[in-house]
Write an enzyme that holds these catalytic residues in place. Structure first.
Site, PDB file in Angstrom:
ATOM      1  N   ASP A  83       0.848  -1.198   0.000  1.00  0.00           N
ATOM      2  CA  ASP A  83       0.000   0.000   0.000  1.00  0.00           C
ATOM      3  C   ASP A  83       0.882   1.247   0.000  1.00  0.00           C
ATOM      4  O   ASP A  83       2.027   1.221  -0.490  1.00  0.00           O
ATOM      5  CB  ASP A  83      -0.975  -0.065   1.193  1.00  0.00           C
ATOM      6  CG  ASP A  83      -2.278   0.679   0.931  1.00  0.00           C
ATOM      7  OD1 ASP A  83      -2.310   1.907   1.146  1.00  0.00           O
ATOM      8  OD2 ASP A  83      -3.259   0.043   0.505  1.00  0.00           O
ATOM      9  N   ASP A  84       0.396   2.323   0.553  1.00  0.00           N
ATOM     10  CA  ASP A  84       1.078   3.623   0.516  1.00  0.00           C
ATOM     11  C   ASP A  84       2.484   3.534   1.111  1.00  0.00           C
ATOM     12  O   ASP A  84       2.764   2.654   1.927  1.00  0.00           O
ATOM     13  CB  ASP A  84       0.236   4.620   1.320  1.00  0.00           C
ATOM     14  CG  ASP A  84       0.391   6.050   0.840  1.00  0.00           C
ATOM     15  OD1 ASP A  84       1.338   6.336   0.087  1.00  0.00           O
ATOM     16  OD2 ASP A  84      -0.449   6.884   1.223  1.00  0.00           O
ATOM     17  N   LYS A 158      -3.760  -0.460  -6.857  1.00  0.00           N
ATOM     18  CA  LYS A 158      -4.833   0.216  -6.106  1.00  0.00           C
ATOM     19  C   LYS A 158      -4.587   1.710  -6.252  1.00  0.00           C
ATOM     20  O   LYS A 158      -3.467   2.178  -5.987  1.00  0.00           O
ATOM     21  CB  LYS A 158      -4.754  -0.206  -4.634  1.00  0.00           C
ATOM     22  CG  LYS A 158      -5.596   0.632  -3.670  1.00  0.00           C
ATOM     23  CD  LYS A 158      -5.498   0.059  -2.265  1.00  0.00           C
ATOM     24  CE  LYS A 158      -6.060   1.006  -1.221  1.00  0.00           C
ATOM     25  NZ  LYS A 158      -5.941   0.443   0.148  1.00  0.00           N
ATOM     26  N   ASP A 160      -5.711   5.489  -5.204  1.00  0.00           N
ATOM     27  CA  ASP A 160      -6.394   6.235  -4.148  1.00  0.00           C
ATOM     28  C   ASP A 160      -6.875   7.593  -4.666  1.00  0.00           C
ATOM     29  O   ASP A 160      -6.633   7.947  -5.827  1.00  0.00           O
ATOM     30  CB  ASP A 160      -5.413   6.379  -2.966  1.00  0.00           C
ATOM     31  CG  ASP A 160      -6.116   6.310  -1.619  1.00  0.00           C
ATOM     32  OD1 ASP A 160      -7.319   6.582  -1.563  1.00  0.00           O
ATOM     33  OD2 ASP A 160      -5.434   5.993  -0.617  1.00  0.00           O
ATOM     34  N   TRP A 194     -13.399   5.788  -2.161  1.00  0.00           N
ATOM     35  CA  TRP A 194     -14.260   5.819  -0.968  1.00  0.00           C
ATOM     36  C   TRP A 194     -15.738   6.088  -1.270  1.00  0.00           C
ATOM     37  O   TRP A 194     -16.465   6.646  -0.445  1.00  0.00           O
ATOM     38  CB  TRP A 194     -13.749   6.870   0.040  1.00  0.00           C
ATOM     39  CG  TRP A 194     -12.280   7.061   0.069  1.00  0.00           C
ATOM     40  CD1 TRP A 194     -11.335   6.109   0.306  1.00  0.00           C
ATOM     41  CD2 TRP A 194     -11.556   8.283  -0.170  1.00  0.00           C
ATOM     42  NE1 TRP A 194     -10.084   6.661   0.241  1.00  0.00           N
ATOM     43  CE2 TRP A 194     -10.183   7.983  -0.052  1.00  0.00           C
ATOM     44  CE3 TRP A 194     -11.948   9.596  -0.468  1.00  0.00           C
ATOM     45  CZ2 TRP A 194      -9.193   8.945  -0.227  1.00  0.00           C
ATOM     46  CZ3 TRP A 194     -10.961  10.554  -0.639  1.00  0.00           C
ATOM     47  CH2 TRP A 194      -9.607  10.231  -0.517  1.00  0.00           C
ATOM     48  N   GLY A 195     -16.179   5.740  -2.472  1.00  0.00           N
ATOM     49  CA  GLY A 195     -17.592   5.941  -2.807  1.00  0.00           C
ATOM     50  C   GLY A 195     -17.923   7.312  -3.374  1.00  0.00           C
ATOM     51  O   GLY A 195     -19.087   7.593  -3.685  1.00  0.00           O
ATOM     52  N   ARG A 211     -13.918   0.881  -4.177  1.00  0.00           N
ATOM     53  CA  ARG A 211     -14.317   1.060  -2.784  1.00  0.00           C
ATOM     54  C   ARG A 211     -15.660   1.776  -2.745  1.00  0.00           C
ATOM     55  O   ARG A 211     -15.892   2.727  -3.495  1.00  0.00           O
ATOM     56  CB  ARG A 211     -13.241   1.853  -2.054  1.00  0.00           C
ATOM     57  CG  ARG A 211     -12.033   1.006  -1.645  1.00  0.00           C
ATOM     58  CD  ARG A 211     -12.264   0.327  -0.300  1.00  0.00           C
ATOM     59  NE  ARG A 211     -12.442   1.367   0.703  1.00  0.00           N
ATOM     60  CZ  ARG A 211     -11.420   2.028   1.266  1.00  0.00           C
ATOM     61  NH1 ARG A 211     -10.175   1.709   0.986  1.00  0.00           N
ATOM     62  NH2 ARG A 211     -11.651   2.972   2.149  1.00  0.00           N
ATOM     63  N   ASP A 215     -12.670   4.394   5.056  1.00  0.00           N
ATOM     64  CA  ASP A 215     -11.828   3.300   5.547  1.00  0.00           C
ATOM     65  C   ASP A 215     -12.478   2.475   6.661  1.00  0.00           C
ATOM     66  O   ASP A 215     -13.154   3.011   7.537  1.00  0.00           O
ATOM     67  CB  ASP A 215     -10.509   3.865   6.098  1.00  0.00           C
ATOM     68  CG  ASP A 215      -9.597   4.318   4.984  1.00  0.00           C
ATOM     69  OD1 ASP A 215     -10.045   4.385   3.818  1.00  0.00           O
ATOM     70  OD2 ASP A 215      -8.421   4.603   5.276  1.00  0.00           O
TER      71      ASP A 215
HETATM   72  C1  GAL Z   1      -6.705   5.664   2.234  1.00  0.00           C
HETATM   73  C2  GAL Z   1      -7.191   4.326   1.729  1.00  0.00           C
HETATM   74  C3  GAL Z   1      -6.584   3.254   2.609  1.00  0.00           C
HETATM   75  C4  GAL Z   1      -5.083   3.344   2.511  1.00  0.00           C
HETATM   76  C5  GAL Z   1      -4.590   4.745   2.874  1.00  0.00           C
HETATM   77  C6  GAL Z   1      -3.110   4.916   2.606  1.00  0.00           C
HETATM   78  O1  GAL Z   1      -7.255   6.688   1.455  1.00  0.00           O
HETATM   79  O2  GAL Z   1      -8.597   4.280   1.777  1.00  0.00           O
HETATM   80  O3  GAL Z   1      -7.046   1.983   2.237  1.00  0.00           O
HETATM   81  O4  GAL Z   1      -4.674   3.003   1.209  1.00  0.00           O
HETATM   82  O5  GAL Z   1      -5.293   5.735   2.129  1.00  0.00           O
HETATM   83  O6  GAL Z   1      -2.658   6.202   2.874  1.00  0.00           O
END
Ligand code: GAL
Length: 390
Positions: A83-84, A158, A160, A194-195, A211, A215
């Site tokens: 992820d990030d 993924k 964001d 996020w929808g 999504r 979260d």
């Molecule tokens: C959010 C995302 C999480 C994660 C996070 C990382 O926006 O919904 O699942 O990826 O960022 O910073």
């Protein structure tokens, strides 16, 4: 007459070449990301829920090793997703650069390692100017980044939606869809906005999953608010394109056994992606059994690809049903209340008449042939998950 026909076919040929005869809908689906991908909801692991920014190539390698040694891969999990925070900057040509301290061998070497185990690698980026943790985003670098990921052997991305002020998600994610389609590699495309702007309406022609909410976190309250709010979105899901109520928290210790069973059962009935979010290197037997329960996974991965929906509710009690490819039904009797309660499944609630054969999938137990209804004691925040067949 003859000349006329030849002229006509020349014109037709030119139109075909220009692609202008293809109706708009077909043009969209033609450009979409590898539709043969994600025929069942993606299964794997993602670093965020447990490790946040604390990612490294060592963690990813050890997680890939654990995916095999724990039996997670044998149970169906295959994507290992970073992820990030893996990225730090762009070079002079604008290419994205992985953190050299945390990923000294680079992402390509990591992908090779993960592929060597029979697994697949995923990365994360952001459609805006920066990621949520303020690393470089992919805005204005969509084609360049998709090309880079493909050259590294990435299998899943993924994307964001932080730092995307003023941008339209459908427009930006469509750019990525086209960039990934051009990259020459089959890459699962996970939309993570996020929808915002109802991605279920444009997601199916754009990505493989989207999504639907903000979260998740490792509490029963948050998990249940997200999971039980998915009702009504079932018409947008199917093979190749899935609603994503966010990743799993099973094994992160904020919920008890009954609550994690609810989490797994609900996600399976929702045909949700199953991305474990715990430390696979240090799992209790209970967590491992829960994540690898073959009967629950079979419900999630059923080839019909139908997302389940709520059939009945009364106060804190809810009955959900997911139709399966072989004509059986997966059923969740959920108790969202604060004490143990009885739930009666009247077979009429799920559109069935006469008797049904019931099996309890968590207990791995046949309950026998039941007439008209079945009543179960369901613990606080818990579930009884059944397969009903004729
Ligand atoms: C959010 C995302 C999480 C994660 C996070 C990382 O926006 O919904 O699942 O990826 O960022 O910073």
């Amino acid at each position: 007459m003859r000349i006329c026909r030849r002229a006509l076919s020349t014109i037709l040929f030119m139109l075909v070449i220009a692609g202008s005869w293809i109706p708009a809908e077909t043009q969209n689906s033609r450009a979409s990301t590898s539709p043969q991908l994600a025929q069942t909801p993606p299964m794997g692991w993602n670093s965020w829920n447990k490790f946040a920014c604390n990612v490294s190539e060592q963690l990813i390698r050890e997680t890939a090793d654990a995916m095999i040694s724990t039996g997670m891969h044998a149970a169906g999990y295959q994507y290992v997703n970073i992820d990030d925070c893996w990225q730090v900057s762009r070079d002079a040509q604008g290419n994205i650069v992985a953190d050299p301290a945390r990923f000294p061998s680079g992402i390509k070497a990591l992908a090779d390692y993960v592929h060597g185990k029979g697994l697949k690698l995923g990365v994360y980026t952001d459609a805006g100017r920066l990621t949520c943790q303020k690393r470089p985003g992919s805005y204005d670098h969509e084609v360049q980044d998709a090309t880079t990921y493909a050259s590294w052997g990435v299998d899943y991305v993924k994307i964001d939606w932080c730092h995307a002020e003023g941008l339209d998600p459908e427009v930006q994610y469509t750019k990525f869809r086209d960039a990934l389609a051009q990259s020459g590699r089959s890459i699962v495309f996970s939309i993570c906005n996020w929808g915002v702007n109802a991605p279920w309406t444009w997601g199916p022609k754009t990505g493989n999953l989207w999504r639907t909410t903000g979260d998740i976190n490792d509490t029963y309250d948050r998990m249940s608010v997200i999971g039980f709010s998915q009702n009504g979105l079932e018409k947008f899901a199917g093979p190749g394109h899935w609603n994503d109520p966010d990743m799993l928290e099973v094994g992160n210790s904020g919920m008890n056994r009954n609550e994690y069973r609810t989490h797994m059962s609900l996600w399976a009935i929702l045909a949700a992606p199953l991305l474990a979010g715990n430390d696979l290197r240090n799992m209790t037997a209970e967590t491992k059994d829960m994540l690898t329960n073959s009967e629950v996974i079979a419900v999630d991965q059923d080839s019909k690809g139908a997302q389940g929906r709520r059939m009945w509710d009364e106060g804190p009690l809810e009955i959900w049903m997911k139709p399966l490819a072989n004509g059986s039904r997966a059923i969740g009797l959920f108790n969202r209340g604060e004490s143990s309660l009885k739930i009666t499944l009247d077979f009429k609630m799920i559109g069935a008449t006469g008797s049904l054969k019931l099996r309890d999938v968590w207990e791995h137990q046949d309950l026998g042939q039941m007439e008209k209804s079945y009543t179960a004691d369901v613990p606080k925040h818990g579930v009884v998950m059944l397969i009903a067949s004729k």
